[in-house]
Design a protein around this motif. Structure first.
Motif, PDB file in Angstrom:
ATOM      1  N   TYR A  12       0.834  -1.197   0.000  1.00  0.00           N
ATOM      2  CA  TYR A  12       0.000   0.000   0.000  1.00  0.00           C
ATOM      3  C   TYR A  12       0.874   1.254   0.000  1.00  0.00           C
ATOM      4  N   ILE A  13       1.870   1.273   0.862  1.00  0.00           N
ATOM      5  CA  ILE A  13       2.774   2.420   0.936  1.00  0.00           C
ATOM      6  C   ILE A  13       3.493   2.619  -0.402  1.00  0.00           C
ATOM      7  N   GLU A  14       3.995   1.534  -0.953  1.00  0.00           N
ATOM      8  CA  GLU A  14       4.687   1.625  -2.246  1.00  0.00           C
ATOM      9  C   GLU A  14       3.764   2.161  -3.334  1.00  0.00           C
ATOM     10  N   ASN A  15       2.521   1.700  -3.346  1.00  0.00           N
ATOM     11  CA  ASN A  15       1.553   2.171  -4.346  1.00  0.00           C
ATOM     12  C   ASN A  15       1.243   3.655  -4.179  1.00  0.00           C
ATOM     13  N   GLN A  16       1.153   4.114  -2.942  1.00  0.00           N
ATOM     14  CA  GLN A  16       0.869   5.523  -2.690  1.00  0.00           C
ATOM     15  C   GLN A  16       2.021   6.406  -3.152  1.00  0.00           C
ATOM     16  N   ILE A  17       3.237   5.932  -2.960  1.00  0.00           N
ATOM     17  CA  ILE A  17       4.414   6.687  -3.399  1.00  0.00           C
ATOM     18  C   ILE A  17       4.489   6.683  -4.927  1.00  0.00           C
ATOM     19  N   GLU A  18       4.270   5.502  -5.521  1.00  0.00           N
ATOM     20  CA  GLU A  18       4.319   5.396  -6.988  1.00  0.00           C
ATOM     21  C   GLU A  18       3.250   6.249  -7.658  1.00  0.00           C
ATOM     22  N   SER A  19       2.092   6.379  -7.016  1.00  0.00           N
ATOM     23  CA  SER A  19       1.006   7.171  -7.607  1.00  0.00           C
ATOM     24  C   SER A  19       1.264   8.673  -7.487  1.00  0.00           C
ATOM     25  N   GLY A  20       2.243   9.042  -6.658  1.00  0.00           N
ATOM     26  CA  GLY A  20       2.567  10.448  -6.481  1.00  0.00           C
ATOM     27  C   GLY A  20       1.812  11.112  -5.343  1.00  0.00           C
ATOM     28  N   ASP A  21       0.988  10.336  -4.635  1.00  0.00           N
ATOM     29  CA  ASP A  21       0.246  10.916  -3.511  1.00  0.00           C
ATOM     30  C   ASP A  21       1.171  11.316  -2.364  1.00  0.00           C
ATOM     31  N   PHE A  22       2.273  10.596  -2.224  1.00  0.00           N
ATOM     32  CA  PHE A  22       3.251  10.891  -1.177  1.00  0.00           C
ATOM     33  C   PHE A  22       4.644  10.800  -1.777  1.00  0.00           C
ATOM     34  N   GLN A  23       5.560  11.629  -1.260  1.00  0.00           N
ATOM     35  CA  GLN A  23       6.926  11.625  -1.768  1.00  0.00           C
ATOM     36  C   GLN A  23       7.725  10.448  -1.230  1.00  0.00           C
ATOM     37  N   ASN A  24       7.408  10.043   0.007  1.00  0.00           N
ATOM     38  CA  ASN A  24       8.133   8.930   0.610  1.00  0.00           C
ATOM     39  C   ASN A  24       7.295   8.323   1.734  1.00  0.00           C
ATOM     40  N   ALA A  25       7.789   7.205   2.271  1.00  0.00           N
ATOM     41  CA  ALA A  25       7.050   6.472   3.295  1.00  0.00           C
ATOM     42  C   ALA A  25       6.885   7.301   4.572  1.00  0.00           C
ATOM     43  N   SER A  26       7.887   8.086   4.914  1.00  0.00           N
ATOM     44  CA  SER A  26       7.811   8.890   6.139  1.00  0.00           C
ATOM     45  C   SER A  26       6.648   9.878   6.084  1.00  0.00           C
ATOM     46  N   LYS A  27       6.465  10.512   4.930  1.00  0.00           N
ATOM     47  CA  LYS A  27       5.363  11.474   4.806  1.00  0.00           C
ATOM     48  C   LYS A  27       4.017  10.772   4.908  1.00  0.00           C
ATOM     49  N   LEU A  28       3.906   9.593   4.311  1.00  0.00           N
ATOM     50  CA  LEU A  28       2.660   8.832   4.402  1.00  0.00           C
ATOM     51  C   LEU A  28       2.372   8.437   5.851  1.00  0.00           C
ATOM     52  N   VAL A  29       3.383   7.966   6.558  1.00  0.00           N
ATOM     53  CA  VAL A  29       3.192   7.549   7.957  1.00  0.00           C
ATOM     54  C   VAL A  29       2.824   8.745   8.820  1.00  0.00           C
ATOM     55  N   ARG A  30       3.448   9.887   8.604  1.00  0.00           N
ATOM     56  CA  ARG A  30       3.097  11.087   9.384  1.00  0.00           C
ATOM     57  C   ARG A  30       1.650  11.485   9.132  1.00  0.00           C
ATOM     58  N   ASP A  31       1.219  11.406   7.872  1.00  0.00           N
ATOM     59  CA  ASP A  31      -0.164  11.730   7.537  1.00  0.00           C
ATOM     60  C   ASP A  31      -1.120  10.740   8.202  1.00  0.00           C
ATOM     61  N   ALA A  32      -0.770   9.464   8.165  1.00  0.00           N
ATOM     62  CA  ALA A  32      -1.605   8.438   8.785  1.00  0.00           C
ATOM     63  C   ALA A  32      -1.715   8.664  10.290  1.00  0.00           C
ATOM     64  N   LEU A  33      -0.630   9.053  10.920  1.00  0.00           N
ATOM     65  CA  LEU A  33      -0.659   9.314  12.363  1.00  0.00           C
ATOM     66  C   LEU A  33      -1.505  10.538  12.695  1.00  0.00           C
ATOM     67  N   ARG A  34      -1.448  11.571  11.855  1.00  0.00           N
ATOM     68  CA  ARG A  34      -2.299  12.745  12.071  1.00  0.00           C
ATOM     69  C   ARG A  34      -3.774  12.359  11.984  1.00  0.00           C
ATOM     70  N   LEU A  35      -4.109  11.550  10.970  1.00  0.00           N
ATOM     71  CA  LEU A  35      -5.494  11.099  10.823  1.00  0.00           C
ATOM     72  C   LEU A  35      -5.927  10.241  12.007  1.00  0.00           C
ATOM     73  N   HIS A  36      -5.034   9.370  12.459  1.00  0.00           N
ATOM     74  CA  HIS A  36      -5.342   8.518  13.605  1.00  0.00           C
ATOM     75  C   HIS A  36      -5.578   9.358  14.853  1.00  0.00           C
TER      76      HIS A  36
END
Length: 77
Positions: A12-36
């Motif tokens: 899932y993380i790899e797909n989000q980065i490949e789609s351009g939604d996130f620049q890297n895994a760290s940004k995705l995890v930070r966003d997920a933690l904010r939502l949580h």
């Protein structure tokens, strides 16, 4: 800090980065933690409101058995 992820989570993380939604895994995890954090805060606020409603409500004369019996009748009736 080490975090273990399932294969599905890694994909899932790899797909989000490949789609351009996130620049890297760290940004995705930070966003997920904010939502949580937002979600958990909302759950706590909602629970506190429900508890307050319970404390503020009129006292019932029914006992636990009466309430359970009433719920069972509603399911079968």
């Amino acid at each position: 800090m080490n975090v273990s992820l399932t294969k599905k989570q890694k994909e899932y993380i790899e797909n989000q980065i490949e789609s351009g939604d996130f620049q890297n895994a760290s940004k995705l995890v930070r966003d997920a933690l904010r939502l949580h954090e937002t979600y958990r805060h909302r759950v706590i606020v909602d629970l506190k409101a429900e508890i307050e409603k319970g404390w503020s409500a009129a006292t019932s004369n029914r006992n636990v058995k009466d309430i359970i019996d009433s719920k069972r009748q509603n399911k079968t009736g």
